[in-house]
Design an enzyme around this catalytic site. Structure first.
Site, PDB file in Angstrom:
ATOM      1  N   ASP A  97       0.863  -1.188   0.000  1.00 17.50           N
ATOM      2  CA  ASP A  97       0.000   0.000   0.000  1.00 17.50           C
ATOM      3  C   ASP A  97       0.896   1.234   0.000  1.00 17.50           C
ATOM      4  OD1 ASP A  97      -2.000  -1.904   0.330  1.00 17.50           O
ATOM      5  OD2 ASP A  97      -3.115  -0.705   1.793  1.00 17.50           O
ATOM      6  N   LYS A 159      -6.921   3.580  -2.840  1.00 12.58           N
ATOM      7  CA  LYS A 159      -7.283   3.535  -1.421  1.00 12.58           C
ATOM      8  C   LYS A 159      -7.533   4.948  -0.921  1.00 12.58           C
ATOM      9  CE  LYS A 159      -5.118   2.268   3.019  1.00 12.58           C
ATOM     10  NZ  LYS A 159      -3.930   1.625   3.624  1.00 12.58           N
ATOM     11  N   LYS A 188     -10.207   0.412  -1.962  1.00  8.47           N
ATOM     12  CA  LYS A 188     -10.046   0.114  -0.540  1.00  8.47           C
ATOM     13  C   LYS A 188     -10.443   1.329   0.274  1.00  8.47           C
ATOM     14  CE  LYS A 188      -6.563  -1.262   2.919  1.00  8.47           C
ATOM     15  NZ  LYS A 188      -5.207  -1.808   3.118  1.00  8.47           N
TER      16      LYS A 188
END
Length: 228
Positions: A97, A159, A188
């Site tokens: 991430d 995300k 996400k």
């Protein structure tokens, strides 16, 4: 329009359980990993320093270890992010991430932003890559542009937030990200997800994954004032 209902198992399987507090001790990480095993969470995220330790604790339980890259500001150079990614993978991380270069995005240096992402994607060597854009710090136009750059750079997910820079996941942002990237890229939702009801709403809005430090509370329904 029919709204899809999500079960407790659906929510459990979508959650990335996180412990990213800067003052988390090794003892905290160990307890966190034992909780992950106990509650059968599928993926955990810890800071790079703890990847090797966490991996050793959960590797025999079918649990994946993920790592934040360029956390939590995104302003590291691309070469630094690439090296951080490679080291994390060597230590056992299988999900990456990364935080987008917010300064470059705000400066409209879009080729820099895209190259930054694509180099980390390349360093990930086929592992799942998600790109954090910090929705609370961006205009609607910047959110859309960021999503487009992420798609072009070949990442797997967009995300919402780190949860460390003000603001977190909102239903409106999750819907916007999903509409922008379409069905082929993951979304996400992360930042401030603390209840089962909120988690379900995020999934209904278009999220595939949920990043939360409150996974145990979400699953058990026991809200706590403590937060990892």
């Amino acid at each position: 329009m029919q709204v899809h209902s999500f079960t407790l198992e659906d929510v459990r399987n979508a959650m990335d359980y996180t412990l990213l507090k800067p003052i988390a001790s090794k003892e905290d990480i160990t307890k966190f990993c034992h909780e992950t095993i106990q509650y059968d969470f599928k993926t955990i995220f810890v800071n790079p320093y703890y990847v090797e330790h966490a991996y050793a604790l959960v590797k025999d339980h079918g649990i994946k270890v993920g790592v934040p890259i360029g956390f939590s500001l995104g302003g590291a150079t691309t070469s630094t992010k690439v090296q951080e990614t490679k080291e994390a993978i060597k230590n056992g991380a299988v999900e990456i991430d990364m935080l987008i270069n917010l300064g470059a995005l705000k400066s409209k240096e879009f080729s820099v932003v895209q190259q930054d992402i694509s180099e980390v994607v390349k360093a990930s060597n086929g592992l799942l890559t998600k790109v954090i854009i910090e929705t609370a710090l961006l205009s609607q136009e910047e959110k859309i542009t960021a999503c487009q750059l992420i798609v072009e750079a070949g990442a797997d997910f967009v995300k919402t937030a780190t949860g460390f820079n003000g603001g977190g996941a909102t239903l409106e942002d999750v819907q916007l990200l999903r509409e922008t990237v379409g069905p082929s890229i993951g979304v996400k939702a992360a930042g401030g997800i603390r209840t089962f009801e909120n988690a379900v709403k995020m999934l209904q809005a278009g999220a595939n994954r949920l990043g939360t430090s409150g996974a145990v509370e979400i699953i058990t329904g026991n809200l706590s004032t403590s937060s990892y």
